[in-house]
Design an enzyme around this catalytic site. Sequence first.
Site, PDB file in Angstrom:
ATOM      1  N   ARG A   1       7.605  17.282  19.855  1.00 18.32           N
ATOM      2  CA  ARG A   1       9.060  17.204  19.621  1.00 18.32           C
ATOM      3  C   ARG A   1       9.836  18.141  20.550  1.00 18.32           C
ATOM      4  O   ARG A   1      10.831  18.743  20.166  1.00 18.32           O
ATOM      5  CB  ARG A   1       9.413  17.529  18.165  1.00 18.32           C
TER       6      ARG A   1
ATOM      7  N   SER B   1      13.185  13.584   9.583  1.00 22.92           N
ATOM      8  CA  SER B   1      12.571  14.892   9.304  1.00 22.92           C
ATOM      9  C   SER B   1      13.520  16.002   9.736  1.00 22.92           C
ATOM     10  O   SER B   1      13.903  16.054  10.908  1.00 22.92           O
ATOM     11  CB  SER B   1      11.269  15.049  10.079  1.00 22.92           C
TER      12      SER B   1
ATOM     13  N   GLU C   1      14.173  20.531  13.268  1.00 23.63           N
ATOM     14  CA  GLU C   1      14.023  19.517  14.321  1.00 23.63           C
ATOM     15  C   GLU C   1      15.401  18.948  14.679  1.00 23.63           C
ATOM     16  O   GLU C   1      15.691  18.629  15.825  1.00 23.63           O
ATOM     17  CB  GLU C   1      13.103  18.396  13.814  1.00 23.63           C
TER      18      GLU C   1
HETATM   19  P1  FAD Z   1      21.508  11.596  18.833  1.00 22.95           P
HETATM   20  O1  FAD Z   1      21.343  12.070  17.429  1.00 22.95           O
HETATM   21  O2  FAD Z   1      22.729  10.841  19.187  1.00 22.95           O
HETATM   22  O3  FAD Z   1      21.328  12.827  19.803  1.00 22.95           O
HETATM   23  C1  FAD Z   1      20.253  13.721  19.652  1.00 22.95           C
HETATM   24  C2  FAD Z   1      20.285  14.743  20.804  1.00 22.95           C
HETATM   25  O4  FAD Z   1      20.017  14.092  22.053  1.00 22.95           O
HETATM   26  C3  FAD Z   1      21.643  15.400  20.973  1.00 22.95           C
HETATM   27  O5  FAD Z   1      21.452  16.717  21.425  1.00 22.95           O
HETATM   28  C4  FAD Z   1      22.300  14.550  22.052  1.00 22.95           C
HETATM   29  O6  FAD Z   1      23.305  15.212  22.761  1.00 22.95           O
HETATM   30  C5  FAD Z   1      21.118  14.251  22.942  1.00 22.95           C
HETATM   31  N1  FAD Z   1      21.282  12.995  23.672  1.00 22.95           N
HETATM   32  C6  FAD Z   1      21.401  11.755  23.151  1.00 22.95           C
HETATM   33  N2  FAD Z   1      21.482  10.840  24.133  1.00 22.95           N
HETATM   34  C7  FAD Z   1      21.441  11.521  25.300  1.00 22.95           C
HETATM   35  C8  FAD Z   1      21.493  11.145  26.684  1.00 22.95           C
HETATM   36  N3  FAD Z   1      21.600   9.859  27.061  1.00 22.95           N
HETATM   37  N4  FAD Z   1      21.436  12.114  27.617  1.00 22.95           N
HETATM   38  C9  FAD Z   1      21.316  13.416  27.263  1.00 22.95           C
HETATM   39  N5  FAD Z   1      21.268  13.834  25.984  1.00 22.95           N
HETATM   40  C10 FAD Z   1      21.323  12.901  25.013  1.00 22.95           C
HETATM   41  N6  FAD Z   1      12.281  11.033  15.406  1.00 22.95           N
HETATM   42  C11 FAD Z   1      10.995  10.979  15.821  1.00 22.95           C
HETATM   43  O7  FAD Z   1      10.625  11.609  16.828  1.00 22.95           O
HETATM   44  N7  FAD Z   1      10.062  10.232  15.149  1.00 22.95           N
HETATM   45  C12 FAD Z   1      10.379   9.500  14.059  1.00 22.95           C
HETATM   46  O8  FAD Z   1       9.519   8.849  13.491  1.00 22.95           O
HETATM   47  C13 FAD Z   1      11.733   9.552  13.582  1.00 22.95           C
HETATM   48  N8  FAD Z   1      12.096   8.893  12.462  1.00 22.95           N
HETATM   49  C14 FAD Z   1      13.378   8.971  12.002  1.00 22.95           C
HETATM   50  C15 FAD Z   1      13.714   8.282  10.837  1.00 22.95           C
HETATM   51  C16 FAD Z   1      15.017   8.322  10.347  1.00 22.95           C
HETATM   52  C17 FAD Z   1      15.365   7.583   9.083  1.00 22.95           C
HETATM   53  C18 FAD Z   1      15.993   9.053  11.055  1.00 22.95           C
HETATM   54  C19 FAD Z   1      17.414   9.074  10.566  1.00 22.95           C
HETATM   55  C20 FAD Z   1      15.663   9.758  12.200  1.00 22.95           C
HETATM   56  C21 FAD Z   1      14.356   9.726  12.690  1.00 22.95           C
HETATM   57  N9  FAD Z   1      13.963  10.415  13.858  1.00 22.95           N
HETATM   58  C22 FAD Z   1      12.665  10.342  14.304  1.00 22.95           C
HETATM   59  C23 FAD Z   1      14.941  11.246  14.580  1.00 22.95           C
HETATM   60  C24 FAD Z   1      15.792  10.442  15.613  1.00 22.95           C
HETATM   61  O9  FAD Z   1      15.855   9.087  15.276  1.00 22.95           O
HETATM   62  C25 FAD Z   1      15.247  10.564  17.030  1.00 22.95           C
HETATM   63  O10 FAD Z   1      15.218  11.914  17.424  1.00 22.95           O
HETATM   64  C26 FAD Z   1      16.094   9.767  18.036  1.00 22.95           C
HETATM   65  O11 FAD Z   1      15.495   9.807  19.312  1.00 22.95           O
HETATM   66  C27 FAD Z   1      17.531  10.264  18.133  1.00 22.95           C
HETATM   67  O12 FAD Z   1      18.258   9.312  18.902  1.00 22.95           O
HETATM   68  P2  FAD Z   1      19.851   9.256  18.850  1.00 22.95           P
HETATM   69  O13 FAD Z   1      20.295   8.335  19.920  1.00 22.95           O
HETATM   70  O14 FAD Z   1      20.300   8.966  17.484  1.00 22.95           O
HETATM   71  O15 FAD Z   1      20.192  10.756  19.250  1.00 22.95           O
HETATM   72  P1  NAP Z   2       2.688  11.204   6.575  1.00 27.49           P
HETATM   73  O1  NAP Z   2       1.899  10.027   7.038  1.00 27.49           O
HETATM   74  O2  NAP Z   2       2.990  11.397   5.136  1.00 27.49           O
HETATM   75  O3  NAP Z   2       1.978  12.537   7.122  1.00 27.49           O
HETATM   76  C1  NAP Z   2       2.572  13.817   6.912  1.00 27.49           C
HETATM   77  C2  NAP Z   2       2.448  14.615   8.168  1.00 27.49           C
HETATM   78  O4  NAP Z   2       1.074  14.840   8.455  1.00 27.49           O
HETATM   79  C3  NAP Z   2       3.046  13.888   9.337  1.00 27.49           C
HETATM   80  O5  NAP Z   2       4.257  14.494   9.642  1.00 27.49           O
HETATM   81  C4  NAP Z   2       2.008  13.966  10.445  1.00 27.49           C
HETATM   82  O6  NAP Z   2       2.402  14.764  11.543  1.00 27.49           O
HETATM   83  C5  NAP Z   2       0.795  14.588   9.809  1.00 27.49           C
HETATM   84  N1  NAP Z   2      -0.325  13.631   9.898  1.00 27.49           N
HETATM   85  C6  NAP Z   2      -0.636  12.630   9.029  1.00 27.49           C
HETATM   86  N2  NAP Z   2      -1.747  11.986   9.434  1.00 27.49           N
HETATM   87  C7  NAP Z   2      -2.129  12.568  10.580  1.00 27.49           C
HETATM   88  C8  NAP Z   2      -3.207  12.365  11.485  1.00 27.49           C
HETATM   89  N3  NAP Z   2      -4.116  11.407  11.261  1.00 27.49           N
HETATM   90  N4  NAP Z   2      -3.296  13.157  12.579  1.00 27.49           N
HETATM   91  C9  NAP Z   2      -2.386  14.118  12.814  1.00 27.49           C
HETATM   92  N5  NAP Z   2      -1.333  14.377  11.997  1.00 27.49           N
HETATM   93  C10 NAP Z   2      -1.225  13.624  10.898  1.00 27.49           C
HETATM   94  O7  NAP Z   2       4.059  11.260   7.394  1.00 27.49           O
HETATM   95  P2  NAP Z   2       5.414  10.467   7.168  1.00 27.49           P
HETATM   96  O8  NAP Z   2       6.446  11.429   6.789  1.00 27.49           O
HETATM   97  O9  NAP Z   2       5.197   9.253   6.354  1.00 27.49           O
HETATM   98  O10 NAP Z   2       5.743  10.031   8.663  1.00 27.49           O
HETATM   99  C11 NAP Z   2       4.894   9.129   9.338  1.00 27.49           C
HETATM  100  C12 NAP Z   2       5.080   9.313  10.831  1.00 27.49           C
HETATM  101  O11 NAP Z   2       6.434   9.052  11.191  1.00 27.49           O
HETATM  102  C13 NAP Z   2       4.776  10.721  11.314  1.00 27.49           C
HETATM  103  O12 NAP Z   2       4.149  10.654  12.564  1.00 27.49           O
HETATM  104  C14 NAP Z   2       6.119  11.368  11.419  1.00 27.49           C
HETATM  105  O13 NAP Z   2       6.164  12.353  12.441  1.00 27.49           O
HETATM  106  C15 NAP Z   2       7.014  10.191  11.785  1.00 27.49           C
HETATM  107  N6  NAP Z   2       8.369  10.401  11.262  1.00 27.49           N
HETATM  108  C16 NAP Z   2       9.173  11.262  11.943  1.00 27.49           C
HETATM  109  C17 NAP Z   2      10.469  11.486  11.512  1.00 27.49           C
HETATM  110  C18 NAP Z   2      11.384  12.394  12.291  1.00 27.49           C
HETATM  111  O14 NAP Z   2      12.564  12.421  11.998  1.00 27.49           O
HETATM  112  N7  NAP Z   2      10.876  13.115  13.252  1.00 27.49           N
HETATM  113  C19 NAP Z   2      10.940  10.858  10.364  1.00 27.49           C
HETATM  114  C20 NAP Z   2      10.081  10.017   9.694  1.00 27.49           C
HETATM  115  C21 NAP Z   2       8.797   9.791  10.145  1.00 27.49           C
HETATM  116  P3  NAP Z   2       3.293  14.254  12.775  1.00 27.49           P
HETATM  117  O15 NAP Z   2       4.685  14.319  12.292  1.00 27.49           O
HETATM  118  O16 NAP Z   2       2.990  15.260  13.818  1.00 27.49           O
HETATM  119  O17 NAP Z   2       2.877  12.880  13.155  1.00 27.49           O
END
Ligand code: FAD
Ligand code: NAP
Length: 337
Positions: free
Chosen positions: A164, A238, A333
Site C-alpha cells: 500500500r 480499510s 491507509e
Molecule cells: P481518491 O480517493 O480520489 O484519491 C486517493 C489519493 O490518490 C488522493 O491522495 C488523490 O489526490 C490521489 N490521486 C487520485 N487520482 C490521482 C491522479 N490521477 N494523479 C495523482 N494523484 C491522484 N484499496 C485497495 O488497495 N484494495 C482494496 O481491496 C480496496 N477495497 C476498497 C473497498 C471499498 C468499499 C472502498 C470504499 C475502498 C477500497 N479501497 C481498496 C481503497 C480505494 O478504493 C483505492 O485506494 C483506490 O485506488 C482509490 O481510488 P480513487 O480514485 O477513489 O482515489
Molecule cells: P480477509 O480475507 O478477512 O483477511 C484479513 C486480512 O488477512 C487481509 O487484510 C489480508 O491481508 C490478510 N490475509 C488473509 N489471507 C491471507 C493470505 N492467504 N496471505 C496473506 N495475507 C492474508 O480480508 P478482507 O477484509 O475480506 O479483504 C479481502 C482482500 O481485499 C484483502 O486482500 C484486503 O486487503 C482487500 N481489501 C482492501 C480494502 C482496502 O480498502 N484497502 C478494503 C477491502 C478489502 P492483505 O490486506 O494484505 O491482503
Amino acid sequence: MQLLHNVNLKEYNTFHISENASFFTTIHSATELIEILSYNESKRSRIQFIGGGSNILLTKTLEGITVLNKLKGIQLLSENEDTAIVQFMSGESWHECVMWCVSNGLGGVENLSLIPGTIGAAPIQNIGAYGVELKDVFVSCEAIHLVSQERKTFSLEECQFGYRESIFKTKEKGNYFILSVTLCLQKKPTFKIEYGDIKHILATKFNNHVSIESISKAVIEIRSSKLPDPKVIGNAGSFFKNPVITKQLFDTLLSQYPQLPNYPAENGIKIPAGWLIEQCGWKGYKVDKIGVHERQALVLVNFSDAEGSAIYQLSEQIIISVQQRFNITLEREVNIW
Ligand code: FAD
Ligand code: NAP
C-alpha cells in the site's frame, strides 16, 4: 477552464462527508490540466486531485483548487500470443477496466475486481486484494509535474511500490498528476486462488471451473457479501493498513494470544488489523452518526451526515486502544484531508 467557487464535495467522496472545496474544476484532458497548472503558476495555490474519492477522509474545507479527474480512454499498445500491453487513461474507473480485461480474456487483474476508484489512483497506494497487487501487472505510468509541467514516465522500479505504498505517497507526494497507467495483461494467466474464500466459492458456485471470469465473479461475490457498499453506507474501505511486526513482538504476543492470525511478510510478520481492532471491542461499535462496520472491523463508517473530524477522532481512539493492548501502532491507509 471553468473554476467553480465553494463546491460541496459530498457526492465526490465515498465517505459522503459534506465539506467544501474553495475552488473546484473537472478535467477531461491533459490540455485542461495544463491550463489549470498555468493559471496557478503565479498564484501557487495548493492543487489536489480527486478520482473516485474512495480513499480520502475530508476533515475541513479544501483550500486551493480541487480537480476532479475525468480523463477517459483505453488503448491496446501492443500484443503477442502471451501478453497484451494496454494503456488506461487515469480517469477511467478501475473496476470497469477490470471488466474490460475480463471480457477480452486478459488476465492478471481479476483478483482486483470491484475495487472502487480510478485507474490514476491505483499506483498511489499500489492497490491490492486477494494476493494480487497493481505492481504485479504494472508496466509504467505517465505523469505531469505540477510545477514544471514536465511529463515523466515512471517505470515499475521508479514507482518504488511496497505494501500500500509508492513513491507518490513518499518522496514525490503531491508533486505529480498521473495521466495514464500501462499494464501488461496475460492471455495464458497463472491464477491465484489460494487466498481467502476464492477456492471455496469456485468449488461451491462454479463447479471448480477456474478462469479469469469465474475468479472475477467469485471475488465480486465475496466482496459484496463482506464489505459495505459506499452507495449505501459511507466508507473508504480499510481505514488502517495491516501492521507488519517483528518476530520478537510476534513471539511475545503469540504466548498471550495463541489464536493470533498472522502471515509472513517481506520484513516481518503481518497481522490483520481487523482482528486487532475486533479484539479491542470495536467491531459493530456505533456512536451518533459514525461507527465500525459490523462485518469488517477495518472499515469505519459514516451512517449519516457525520463530520470527517468525528471519524478521524474515532480512528485515533482505535489506534490508542490497539497500542495499549498489543503494543502495535496502527497506521492509517486512508488519506486525511
Ligand atoms: P481518491 O480517493 O480520489 O484519491 C486517493 C489519493 O490518490 C488522493 O491522495 C488523490 O489526490 C490521489 N490521486 C487520485 N487520482 C490521482 C491522479 N490521477 N494523479 C495523482 N494523484 C491522484 N484499496 C485497495 O488497495 N484494495 C482494496 O481491496 C480496496 N477495497 C476498497 C473497498 C471499498 C468499499 C472502498 C470504499 C475502498 C477500497 N479501497 C481498496 C481503497 C480505494 O478504493 C483505492 O485506494 C483506490 O485506488 C482509490 O481510488 P480513487 O480514485 O477513489 O482515489
Ligand atoms: P480477509 O480475507 O478477512 O483477511 C484479513 C486480512 O488477512 C487481509 O487484510 C489480508 O491481508 C490478510 N490475509 C488473509 N489471507 C491471507 C493470505 N492467504 N496471505 C496473506 N495475507 C492474508 O480480508 P478482507 O477484509 O475480506 O479483504 C479481502 C482482500 O481485499 C484483502 O486482500 C484486503 O486487503 C482487500 N481489501 C482492501 C480494502 C482496502 O480498502 N484497502 C478494503 C477491502 C478489502 P492483505 O490486506 O494484505 O491482503
